[in-house]
Write a protein that holds these residues in place. Sequence first.
Motif, PDB file in Angstrom:
ATOM      1  N   ASN A  81       0.885  -1.165   0.000  1.00  0.00           N
ATOM      2  CA  ASN A  81       0.000   0.000   0.000  1.00  0.00           C
ATOM      3  C   ASN A  81       0.920   1.211   0.000  1.00  0.00           C
ATOM      4  O   ASN A  81       1.575   1.492   1.006  1.00  0.00           O
ATOM      5  N   ILE A  82       0.965   1.902  -1.133  1.00  0.00           N
ATOM      6  CA  ILE A  82       1.955   2.955  -1.309  1.00  0.00           C
ATOM      7  C   ILE A  82       1.267   4.309  -1.429  1.00  0.00           C
ATOM      8  O   ILE A  82       0.908   4.738  -2.525  1.00  0.00           O
ATOM      9  N   GLY A  83       1.076   4.942  -0.300  1.00  0.00           N
ATOM     10  CA  GLY A  83       0.507   6.285  -0.253  1.00  0.00           C
ATOM     11  C   GLY A  83      -0.577   6.514  -1.282  1.00  0.00           C
ATOM     12  O   GLY A  83      -1.509   5.727  -1.417  1.00  0.00           O
ATOM     13  N   ASP A  84      -0.449   7.592  -2.050  1.00  0.00           N
ATOM     14  CA  ASP A  84      -1.420   7.943  -3.086  1.00  0.00           C
ATOM     15  C   ASP A  84      -1.185   7.162  -4.375  1.00  0.00           C
ATOM     16  O   ASP A  84      -1.947   7.307  -5.325  1.00  0.00           O
ATOM     17  N   SER A  85      -0.146   6.362  -4.429  1.00  0.00           N
ATOM     18  CA  SER A  85       0.212   5.649  -5.660  1.00  0.00           C
ATOM     19  C   SER A  85      -0.559   4.349  -5.846  1.00  0.00           C
ATOM     20  O   SER A  85      -0.474   3.726  -6.895  1.00  0.00           O
ATOM     21  N   GLY A  86      -1.254   3.899  -4.822  1.00  0.00           N
ATOM     22  CA  GLY A  86      -2.097   2.723  -4.973  1.00  0.00           C
ATOM     23  C   GLY A  86      -1.554   1.477  -4.319  1.00  0.00           C
ATOM     24  O   GLY A  86      -0.619   1.514  -3.517  1.00  0.00           O
ATOM     25  N   VAL A 124       5.173 -12.680  -9.832  1.00  0.00           N
ATOM     26  CA  VAL A 124       4.142 -12.043 -10.649  1.00  0.00           C
ATOM     27  C   VAL A 124       3.685 -10.774  -9.938  1.00  0.00           C
ATOM     28  O   VAL A 124       3.349 -10.816  -8.754  1.00  0.00           O
ATOM     29  N   VAL A 125       3.680  -9.663 -10.665  1.00  0.00           N
ATOM     30  CA  VAL A 125       3.267  -8.365 -10.128  1.00  0.00           C
ATOM     31  C   VAL A 125       1.898  -8.015 -10.689  1.00  0.00           C
ATOM     32  O   VAL A 125       1.675  -8.123 -11.893  1.00  0.00           O
ATOM     33  N   THR A 126       0.980  -7.600  -9.816  1.00  0.00           N
ATOM     34  CA  THR A 126      -0.327  -7.126 -10.267  1.00  0.00           C
ATOM     35  C   THR A 126      -0.657  -5.821  -9.570  1.00  0.00           C
ATOM     36  O   THR A 126      -0.247  -5.588  -8.434  1.00  0.00           O
ATOM     37  N   GLU A 127      -1.386  -4.995 -10.272  1.00  0.00           N
ATOM     38  CA  GLU A 127      -1.823  -3.730  -9.699  1.00  0.00           C
ATOM     39  C   GLU A 127      -3.163  -3.959  -9.022  1.00  0.00           C
ATOM     40  O   GLU A 127      -4.009  -4.683  -9.535  1.00  0.00           O
ATOM     41  N   GLY A 128      -3.353  -3.382  -7.848  1.00  0.00           N
ATOM     42  CA  GLY A 128      -4.589  -3.560  -7.109  1.00  0.00           C
ATOM     43  C   GLY A 128      -4.444  -4.624  -6.043  1.00  0.00           C
ATOM     44  O   GLY A 128      -3.354  -5.107  -5.757  1.00  0.00           O
ATOM     45  N   ALA A 129      -5.573  -4.990  -5.466  1.00  0.00           N
ATOM     46  CA  ALA A 129      -5.574  -5.933  -4.342  1.00  0.00           C
ATOM     47  C   ALA A 129      -6.461  -7.126  -4.668  1.00  0.00           C
ATOM     48  O   ALA A 129      -7.577  -7.231  -4.183  1.00  0.00           O
ATOM     49  N   GLU A 130      -5.984  -7.999  -5.498  1.00  0.00           N
ATOM     50  CA  GLU A 130      -6.720  -9.209  -5.872  1.00  0.00           C
ATOM     51  C   GLU A 130      -6.452 -10.299  -4.834  1.00  0.00           C
ATOM     52  O   GLU A 130      -5.303 -10.672  -4.617  1.00  0.00           O
ATOM     53  N   GLY A 131      -7.490 -10.802  -4.209  1.00  0.00           N
ATOM     54  CA  GLY A 131      -7.308 -11.896  -3.256  1.00  0.00           C
ATOM     55  C   GLY A 131      -6.634 -11.450  -1.971  1.00  0.00           C
ATOM     56  O   GLY A 131      -6.505 -10.273  -1.676  1.00  0.00           O
ATOM     57  N   SER A 132      -6.179 -12.433  -1.213  1.00  0.00           N
ATOM     58  CA  SER A 132      -5.573 -12.126   0.084  1.00  0.00           C
ATOM     59  C   SER A 132      -4.059 -12.069  -0.037  1.00  0.00           C
ATOM     60  O   SER A 132      -3.476 -12.607  -0.964  1.00  0.00           O
ATOM     61  N   ALA A 133      -3.452 -11.404   0.936  1.00  0.00           N
ATOM     62  CA  ALA A 133      -1.991 -11.278   0.989  1.00  0.00           C
ATOM     63  C   ALA A 133      -1.495 -11.840   2.312  1.00  0.00           C
ATOM     64  O   ALA A 133      -2.171 -11.726   3.330  1.00  0.00           O
ATOM     65  N   CYS A 146       1.409 -10.858   3.643  1.00  0.00           N
ATOM     66  CA  CYS A 146       2.120  -9.767   4.314  1.00  0.00           C
ATOM     67  C   CYS A 146       1.770  -8.469   3.595  1.00  0.00           C
ATOM     68  O   CYS A 146       1.891  -8.378   2.373  1.00  0.00           O
ATOM     69  N   ILE A 147       1.312  -7.478   4.354  1.00  0.00           N
ATOM     70  CA  ILE A 147       0.931  -6.188   3.782  1.00  0.00           C
ATOM     71  C   ILE A 147       1.865  -5.123   4.335  1.00  0.00           C
ATOM     72  O   ILE A 147       1.988  -4.974   5.552  1.00  0.00           O
ATOM     73  N   LEU A 148       2.525  -4.416   3.429  1.00  0.00           N
ATOM     74  CA  LEU A 148       3.433  -3.343   3.814  1.00  0.00           C
ATOM     75  C   LEU A 148       2.832  -2.016   3.377  1.00  0.00           C
ATOM     76  O   LEU A 148       2.488  -1.846   2.205  1.00  0.00           O
ATOM     77  N   THR A 149       2.700  -1.094   4.311  1.00  0.00           N
ATOM     78  CA  THR A 149       2.158   0.228   4.031  1.00  0.00           C
ATOM     79  C   THR A 149       3.280   1.238   4.251  1.00  0.00           C
ATOM     80  O   THR A 149       3.868   1.292   5.340  1.00  0.00           O
ATOM     81  N   LEU A 150       3.574   2.007   3.196  1.00  0.00           N
ATOM     82  CA  LEU A 150       4.665   2.968   3.266  1.00  0.00           C
ATOM     83  C   LEU A 150       4.494   4.037   2.200  1.00  0.00           C
ATOM     84  O   LEU A 150       3.677   3.890   1.288  1.00  0.00           O
ATOM     85  N   SER A 151       5.274   5.104   2.316  1.00  0.00           N
ATOM     86  CA  SER A 151       5.220   6.191   1.343  1.00  0.00           C
ATOM     87  C   SER A 151       5.948   5.773   0.066  1.00  0.00           C
ATOM     88  O   SER A 151       6.733   4.818   0.057  1.00  0.00           O
ATOM     89  N   GLU A 152       5.695   6.516  -1.000  1.00  0.00           N
ATOM     90  CA  GLU A 152       6.380   6.228  -2.264  1.00  0.00           C
ATOM     91  C   GLU A 152       7.894   6.398  -2.105  1.00  0.00           C
ATOM     92  O   GLU A 152       8.676   5.591  -2.608  1.00  0.00           O
ATOM     93  N   LYS A 153       8.296   7.419  -1.380  1.00  0.00           N
ATOM     94  CA  LYS A 153       9.726   7.665  -1.151  1.00  0.00           C
ATOM     95  C   LYS A 153      10.370   6.466  -0.436  1.00  0.00           C
ATOM     96  O   LYS A 153      11.431   5.981  -0.836  1.00  0.00           O
ATOM     97  N   ASN A 154       9.716   5.981   0.617  1.00  0.00           N
ATOM     98  CA  ASN A 154      10.267   4.839   1.349  1.00  0.00           C
ATOM     99  C   ASN A 154      10.178   3.551   0.545  1.00  0.00           C
ATOM    100  O   ASN A 154      11.023   2.667   0.692  1.00  0.00           O
ATOM    101  N   PHE A 155       9.187   3.433  -0.331  1.00  0.00           N
ATOM    102  CA  PHE A 155       9.111   2.271  -1.211  1.00  0.00           C
ATOM    103  C   PHE A 155      10.345   2.205  -2.104  1.00  0.00           C
ATOM    104  O   PHE A 155      10.967   1.158  -2.247  1.00  0.00           O
ATOM    105  N   HIS A 156      10.710   3.335  -2.706  1.00  0.00           N
ATOM    106  CA  HIS A 156      11.891   3.367  -3.571  1.00  0.00           C
ATOM    107  C   HIS A 156      13.144   2.997  -2.787  1.00  0.00           C
ATOM    108  O   HIS A 156      13.993   2.248  -3.269  1.00  0.00           O
ATOM    109  N   LYS A 157      13.242   3.507  -1.566  1.00  0.00           N
ATOM    110  CA  LYS A 157      14.387   3.163  -0.716  1.00  0.00           C
ATOM    111  C   LYS A 157      14.407   1.673  -0.398  1.00  0.00           C
ATOM    112  O   LYS A 157      15.461   1.048  -0.379  1.00  0.00           O
TER     113      LYS A 157
END
Length: 108
Positions: A31-36, A48-57, A59-70
């Motif tokens: 979950n990346i801030g305003d980026s989705g 496999v990478v998918t956009e959105g939240a299909e099915g269950s996960a 491990c869920i990581l919530t962070l900013s776009e800046k921290n995602f890149h890091k």
Amino acid sequence: MSIKDELQELADKMNARPEPIETLHAVYRFNIGDSGMYQVAFENARVVVTEGAEGSADCILTLSEKNFHKLIEDDLNTTMAFMTGSLKVDGKIGLALKLQEILKQYAS
């Protein structure tokens, strides 16, 4: 580069050299801030990478776009980010630690 492109580039690296991910069977949601939201599934030494939240996960990581890149560049102190609240982890925390170890092996 968009977040989806960055994740796909990382997935391509992993799929080209799957040895470090051979035993990993998990679905991560970012979950990346305003980026989705993006899901990254590891199964049978494939990513496999998918956009959105299909099915269950697992491990869920919530962070900013800046921290995602890091995080992707292995330049984020995940312990400090977690302790200060700039990285939130839901689900299996052990999988978050495993992801960090895997990302180190693919950092550019």
